[in-house]
Design a protein around this motif. Structure first.
Motif, PDB file in Angstrom:
ATOM      1  N   UNK A 207       0.848  -1.110  -0.049  1.00 53.93           N
ATOM      2  CA  UNK A 207       0.087   0.062   0.038  1.00 53.93           C
ATOM      3  C   UNK A 207       0.764   1.430   0.051  1.00 53.93           C
ATOM      4  N   UNK A 208       2.052   1.256   0.672  1.00 58.19           N
ATOM      5  CA  UNK A 208       2.910   2.277   0.692  1.00 58.19           C
ATOM      6  C   UNK A 208       3.443   2.633  -0.941  1.00 58.19           C
ATOM      7  N   UNK A 209       3.671   1.775  -1.566  1.00 52.88           N
ATOM      8  CA  UNK A 209       4.043   1.850  -3.035  1.00 52.88           C
ATOM      9  C   UNK A 209       2.965   2.254  -3.707  1.00 52.88           C
ATOM     10  N   UNK A 210       1.736   2.311  -3.540  1.00 51.76           N
ATOM     11  CA  UNK A 210       0.590   2.709  -4.242  1.00 51.76           C
ATOM     12  C   UNK A 210       0.431   4.179  -4.173  1.00 51.76           C
ATOM     13  N   UNK A 211       0.824   4.628  -2.841  1.00 48.46           N
ATOM     14  CA  UNK A 211       0.480   6.087  -2.599  1.00 48.46           C
ATOM     15  C   UNK A 211       0.833   6.946  -3.204  1.00 48.46           C
ATOM     16  N   UNK A 212       2.350   6.987  -3.766  1.00 51.00           N
ATOM     17  CA  UNK A 212       2.765   8.057  -4.608  1.00 51.00           C
ATOM     18  C   UNK A 212       2.370   7.908  -6.128  1.00 51.00           C
ATOM     19  N   UNK A 213       1.582   7.032  -6.572  1.00 48.16           N
ATOM     20  CA  UNK A 213       1.323   6.692  -7.905  1.00 48.16           C
ATOM     21  C   UNK A 213       0.262   7.408  -8.292  1.00 48.16           C
ATOM     22  N   UNK A 214       0.418   8.362  -9.540  1.00 45.54           N
ATOM     23  CA  UNK A 214      -0.782   9.106 -10.025  1.00 45.54           C
ATOM     24  C   UNK A 214      -1.202   8.438 -11.092  1.00 45.54           C
ATOM     25  N   UNK A 215      -2.494   8.093 -11.029  1.00 48.24           N
ATOM     26  CA  UNK A 215      -3.050   7.366 -12.155  1.00 48.24           C
ATOM     27  C   UNK A 215      -3.840   8.320 -13.072  1.00 48.24           C
ATOM     28  N   UNK A 216      -3.986   7.770 -14.203  1.00 53.55           N
ATOM     29  CA  UNK A 216      -4.911   8.511 -15.251  1.00 53.55           C
ATOM     30  C   UNK A 216      -6.316   8.317 -14.933  1.00 53.55           C
ATOM     31  N   UNK A 217      -6.959   9.490 -14.820  1.00 55.29           N
ATOM     32  CA  UNK A 217      -8.482   9.480 -14.395  1.00 55.29           C
ATOM     33  C   UNK A 217      -9.270   8.763 -15.404  1.00 55.29           C
ATOM     34  N   UNK A 218      -8.862   9.005 -16.592  1.00 58.04           N
ATOM     35  CA  UNK A 218      -9.734   8.179 -17.788  1.00 58.04           C
ATOM     36  C   UNK A 218      -9.472   6.698 -17.981  1.00 58.04           C
ATOM     37  N   UNK A 219      -8.325   6.435 -17.410  1.00 55.94           N
ATOM     38  CA  UNK A 219      -7.969   4.943 -17.526  1.00 55.94           C
ATOM     39  C   UNK A 219      -8.922   4.220 -16.108  1.00 55.94           C
ATOM     40  N   UNK A 220      -8.856   5.075 -15.145  1.00 60.39           N
ATOM     41  CA  UNK A 220      -9.617   4.411 -13.986  1.00 60.39           C
ATOM     42  C   UNK A 220     -11.056   4.404 -14.293  1.00 60.39           C
ATOM     43  N   UNK A 221     -11.659   5.232 -15.060  1.00 58.35           N
ATOM     44  CA  UNK A 221     -13.094   5.134 -15.557  1.00 58.35           C
ATOM     45  C   UNK A 221     -13.340   4.343 -16.562  1.00 58.35           C
ATOM     46  N   UNK A 222     -12.496   3.907 -17.323  1.00 59.57           N
ATOM     47  CA  UNK A 222     -12.752   2.904 -18.139  1.00 59.57           C
ATOM     48  C   UNK A 222     -13.079   1.738 -17.761  1.00 59.57           C
TER      49      UNK A 222
END
Length: 253
Positions: free
Chosen positions: A238-253
């Motif tokens: 979970x600590x590795x996941x925190x700094x990762x910024x994901x593309x919103x359009x990819x998460x909505x797909x």
């Protein structure tokens, strides 16, 4: 769905791999905990009461005599590690377990063994059930060295290991265990069996491994390690996941 950073790098496989290892180690340790913790303790007045047809996993035997003088020893070498980097010497000693000491005059009068049986030697004119133990205690020692050494060095180390093993076994009182655990199907058990069959006619010898911790606390170390490894793995993931910024359009797909 793909998990991507803003730079377009796909991280999905990386996180799956990390989650796999976070689950793998606790699972591996939990299997060891189950192996050591599951099973009831059978209390016997003597080793002669052990029932080969209804064997249990753990034993506590009140009257016991370990005949170290007639133990069977087998030395084994094994190469392991990346690029065969390690060489391990192991001594497997099977100690006959009796209820009381066997009178020395009877041992001294044993006739020469005769290989008249297809499965192993027989002792003529001597009742086999008197001399063949009901079970054996498994005692072992190991030494690991680097395999990338001259053969002369490895041979010298092996000879020194043999001498030290004999001295350690001679001086080890052995009796200080809290309970005995029946050896399961394993390479170690096979090596004990091979050493026994060189001397005794025993198709399926019972090997009992001495345990020096309290029976009620068996497996506690593996249980603690299982919980800690799961917690540490989850936190790191979970600590590795925190700094990762994901593309919103990819998460909505």
């Amino acid at each position: 769905m793909k998990l991507e950073q803003k730079n377009g790098r796909d991280l999905f496989n990386l996180y799956v791999l990390l989650a796999y290892f976070a689950i793998l180690f606790p699972f591996f340790l939990s299997q060891k905990y189950i192996r050591d913790a599951v099973g009831k303790l059978t209390k016997l007045p003597s080793i002669n009461q052990i029932d080969k047809t209804h064997l249990t996993k753990f034993y506590h035997i009140s009257h016991i005599y370990l005949d170290k003088a007639h133990s069977n020893i087998r030395f084994v070498s094994k190469i392991s590690g990346k690029n065969n980097a390690n060489l391990t010497f192991t001594a497997y000693v099977a100690v006959p377990i009796y209820e009381y000491p066997i009178p020395p005059p009877l041992w001294a009068s044993l006739p020469t063994r005769e290989s008249t049986h297809s499965d192993g030697p027989l002792l003529s004119n001597i009742p086999l059930n008197y001399f063949v133990p009901k079970a054996w205690l498994g005692w072992q020692r190991s030494l690991r060295i680097r395999n990338r050494q001259p053969d002369a060095v490895k041979d010298s180390v092996f000879r020194s290991f043999i001498k030290e093993t004999y001295l350690n076994f001679k001086n080890d009182k052995i009796y200080g265990f809290d309970y005995l655990q029946k050896a399961g199907l394993s390479k170690e058990n096979e090596n004990f069996n091979l050493g026994i069959r060189n001397v005794y006619y025993a198709k399926k010898p019972i090997i009992l491994i001495p345990k020096y911790n309290l029976f009620e606390k068996r497996g506690d170390v593996y249980l603690l390690c299982t919980i800690l490894s799961f917690c540490i793995g989850s936190i790191i993931w979970f600590l590795i996941l925190i700094p990762v910024k994901l593309k919103e359009d990819k998460l909505a797909s």
